[in-house]
Scaffold this motif. Structure first.
Motif, PDB file in Angstrom:
ATOM      1  N   ILE A 319      -6.627   7.370  -4.705  1.00  0.00           N
ATOM      2  CA  ILE A 319      -5.805   6.581  -3.782  1.00  0.00           C
ATOM      3  C   ILE A 319      -6.545   5.327  -3.361  1.00  0.00           C
ATOM      4  O   ILE A 319      -6.023   4.205  -3.398  1.00  0.00           O
ATOM      5  N   VAL A 323      -5.617   1.149  -4.022  1.00  0.00           N
ATOM      6  CA  VAL A 323      -5.369   0.197  -2.932  1.00  0.00           C
ATOM      7  C   VAL A 323      -6.374  -0.938  -2.977  1.00  0.00           C
ATOM      8  O   VAL A 323      -6.021  -2.121  -2.812  1.00  0.00           O
ATOM      9  N   VAL A 362       2.550  10.299  -2.127  1.00  0.00           N
ATOM     10  CA  VAL A 362       1.533   9.242  -2.134  1.00  0.00           C
ATOM     11  C   VAL A 362       0.997   9.032  -3.545  1.00  0.00           C
ATOM     12  O   VAL A 362       0.904   7.886  -4.031  1.00  0.00           O
ATOM     13  N   HIS A 363       0.650  10.112  -4.218  1.00  0.00           N
ATOM     14  CA  HIS A 363       0.087   9.975  -5.571  1.00  0.00           C
ATOM     15  C   HIS A 363       1.125   9.459  -6.572  1.00  0.00           C
ATOM     16  O   HIS A 363       0.759   8.759  -7.526  1.00  0.00           O
ATOM     17  N   GLN A 365       3.268   7.183  -5.843  1.00  0.00           N
ATOM     18  CA  GLN A 365       3.224   5.737  -5.616  1.00  0.00           C
ATOM     19  C   GLN A 365       1.976   5.113  -6.220  1.00  0.00           C
ATOM     20  O   GLN A 365       2.018   3.996  -6.740  1.00  0.00           O
ATOM     21  N   VAL A 366       0.865   5.838  -6.173  1.00  0.00           N
ATOM     22  CA  VAL A 366      -0.367   5.336  -6.785  1.00  0.00           C
ATOM     23  C   VAL A 366      -0.174   5.164  -8.286  1.00  0.00           C
ATOM     24  O   VAL A 366      -0.550   4.132  -8.865  1.00  0.00           O
ATOM     25  N   ALA A 385       1.217  -0.468  -2.996  1.00  0.00           N
ATOM     26  CA  ALA A 385       0.011  -0.338  -2.178  1.00  0.00           C
ATOM     27  C   ALA A 385       0.350  -0.361  -0.687  1.00  0.00           C
ATOM     28  O   ALA A 385      -0.248   0.373   0.113  1.00  0.00           O
ATOM     29  N   VAL A 388       1.670   3.015   0.170  1.00  0.00           N
ATOM     30  CA  VAL A 388       0.569   3.983   0.233  1.00  0.00           C
ATOM     31  C   VAL A 388      -0.173   3.846   1.555  1.00  0.00           C
ATOM     32  O   VAL A 388      -0.531   4.847   2.193  1.00  0.00           O
ATOM     33  N   ARG A 389      -0.392   2.623   2.001  1.00  0.00           N
ATOM     34  CA  ARG A 389      -1.064   2.428   3.291  1.00  0.00           C
ATOM     35  C   ARG A 389      -0.227   2.987   4.437  1.00  0.00           C
ATOM     36  O   ARG A 389      -0.768   3.581   5.376  1.00  0.00           O
ATOM     37  N   THR A 392      -0.457   6.979   4.075  1.00  0.00           N
ATOM     38  CA  THR A 392      -1.786   7.511   4.372  1.00  0.00           C
ATOM     39  C   THR A 392      -2.196   7.209   5.810  1.00  0.00           C
ATOM     40  O   THR A 392      -2.974   7.954   6.408  1.00  0.00           O
ATOM     41  N   ASP A 398      -5.724   6.037   5.659  1.00  0.00           N
ATOM     42  CA  ASP A 398      -5.526   4.687   5.116  1.00  0.00           C
ATOM     43  C   ASP A 398      -6.866   4.128   4.627  1.00  0.00           C
ATOM     44  O   ASP A 398      -7.800   3.960   5.413  1.00  0.00           O
ATOM     45  N   ASP A 461      -3.315   8.273 -12.621  1.00  0.00           N
ATOM     46  CA  ASP A 461      -3.500   7.401 -11.467  1.00  0.00           C
ATOM     47  C   ASP A 461      -4.495   6.285 -11.745  1.00  0.00           C
ATOM     48  O   ASP A 461      -4.805   5.493 -10.868  1.00  0.00           O
TER      49      ASP A 461
END
Length: 472
Positions: A319, A323, A362-363, A365-366, A385, A388-389, A392, A398, A461
């Motif tokens: 992750i 980012v 989340v993963h 999206q990564v 990104a 994800v922020r 997280t 984050d 990822d």
């Protein structure tokens, strides 16, 4: 309701407590400061920090009270064994717990009361119970005061204990009317700290402390009471009984996180199988340890192993690397507000704080963001990104949160961060070389890293690095 939130936390609070619209109150049993905190201790605080952050994200004004038990049999015993004043022993280890909570990114509680500062409230609660016929001072004049379990028909309803089979785990006392009764006030013993009361000098029982402090700061009725699964009985059962018997509604929801175990046994000081936070943070970064504790469902037992911790660290770095790649190659990554991915994330969190499913979002999206980045879709990568922020951030993870940058002040953590920055740059060069079909250059970078003791794994990822020490 008890044991877990079966539905959306915020919706449940609104439906059952409309007078508290827009607000939520949480009481969490904090540390008994008898020694250095271990991984099992901090799991509860991390889990309830996630709950608090999620309720806040949903727009609720959250009050969270986390107490400190600074007077207890264990504290007195440990202090005596080390030849130190009990108050100094407690204060020293309270600071150690605070440092651990801070290191793992737990937001400071709204208030953090100490038991020794609330004896007045405890004496008042005992008096109410005696007046209501639910408590009694010992007939032998010792000064001990007990809660009369037999006077409260609902006793056992939280934990499922059968009242006739209850064992409080207390030392036998000739002053008890019933062996099931539990201590509210302990008479003074020579050399021990004590406070004056109508029944003589003494000190409070553990269960009494939390009831008095919760009521003092959150009122006679509040939303959520939390703690570890090991507290359901006798601690929370006794808290509930004495508070309800005194006429207080007390907690409307009870949440309990499961244990951290080693070889199937609950991690505890008495078993000698503890892993202190300072020791663990010599091997992994604080944010990686937080990820390790957040990733499982809060009601799932976590079986500790170095391999599992290393796997979690690698998961978080996937992750983080994404980012930072976007931040370095595209531009400033702002936290998204209401991204499409947040809908799926919210559904997971609303299902009894389903962090495993939330992190799966989340993963996803990564992976999507790395694909966009590799295909030159800068806008897509930046949007992923940002999402994800946002997600997280709710979990306190984050990668660009200043808290995590602020913890990198020296020692192992600083060295790993500096190394990670260099490795991420080399991996980005390798990715660029592979995309341009310069496989000789890509292989040369891989060989260079392998010779330096760095392993590379190509995942959906993106590439992830590990040190040989991490893999042992």
């Amino acid at each position: 309701m008890s044991l877990h939130l079966y539905d959306t936390a915020a919706r449940a609070l609104r439906e059952f407590h409309p007078q508290h619209e827009g607000r939520a109150s949480i009481y969490v049993c904090g540390a008994t400061v008898q020694g250095v905190p271990h991984v099992g201790h901090v799991r509860s605080s991390v889990n309830f920090d996630v709950l608090r952050r999620w309720l806040t994200h949903q727009g609720l004004d959250v009050s969270l009270v986390r107490n400190v038990t600074d007077i207890d049999d264990k504290i007195l015993t440990k202090a005596a064994e080390h030849g130190r004043p009990w108050w100094e022993w407690a204060a020293t280890h309270e600071r150690a717990f605070t440092a651990a909570f801070d290191a793992l990114g737990c937001l400071p509680p709204s208030v953090e009361p100490r038991a020794t500062g609330h004896v007045t409230e405890m004496v008042e609660l005992i008096s109410r119970l005696i007046d209501a016929g639910h408590a009694y001072p010992c007939d032998n004049g010792s000064g001990d005061v007990y809660f009369a379990v037999g006077t409260w028909p609902q006793y056992g309803s939280l934990s499922g204990q059968k009242p006739d089979e209850v064992e409080q785990g207390e030392q036998a006392s000739r002053g008890k009317h019933d062996p099931r009764d539990f201590t509210l006030w302990k008479a003074a013993k020579p050399g021990e700290p004590s406070w004056p009361t109508p029944w003589g000098r003494g000190r409070p029982g553990w269960h009494l402390e939390c009831s008095a402090m919760a009521t003092r700061y959150l009122g006679p009725s509040f939303d959520i009471h939390g703690g570890g699964l090991d507290l359901v009985f006798p601690h929370h059962e006794n808290e509930r009984a004495q508070s309800n018997a005194a006429g207080d509604g007390f907690a409307n929801f009870w949440l309990h996180n499961a244990w951290v175990t080693m070889s199937g046994a609950k991690m505890s000081k008495s078993l000698g199988n503890t892993l202190t936070i300072p020791a663990v943070l010599e091997r992994v970064r604080a944010v990686e340890l937080r990820y390790y504790l957040v990733a499982p469902h809060y009601r799932s037992t976590v079986e500790y192993s170095e391999a599992a911790l290393a796997e979690a660290s690698a998961g978080y770095r996937r992750i983080e690397t994404f980012v930072r790649r976007v931040h370095d190659r595209v531009g400033t990554v702002e936290i998204a507000a209401g991204s499409d991915a947040m809908t799926a994330f919210a559904a997971a969190m609303d299902d009894d704080l389903g962090t495993p499913s939330a992190l799966a979002v989340v993963h996803d999206q990564v992976r999507a963001g790395n694909t966009s980045l590799d295909e030159g879709d800068r806008a897509g990568a930046l949007a992923a990104a940002g999402a994800v922020r946002e997600m997280t951030g709710v979990l306190g993870l984050d990668p660009l949160d200043p808290h995590w940058a602020g913890t990198l002040t020296g020692g192992t953590d600083h060295a790993r961060h500096a190394l990670g920055t260099l490795l991420d740059d080399l991996l980005a060069q390798r990715t660029d070389a592979r995309r341009s079909k310069d496989f000789a250059r890509a292989d040369a970078i891989r060989d260079q890293l392998t010779a330096a003791g760095v392993g590379i794994e190509d995942t959906p990822d993106g590439p992830v690095w590990t040190l040989k020490d991490d893999e042992q």
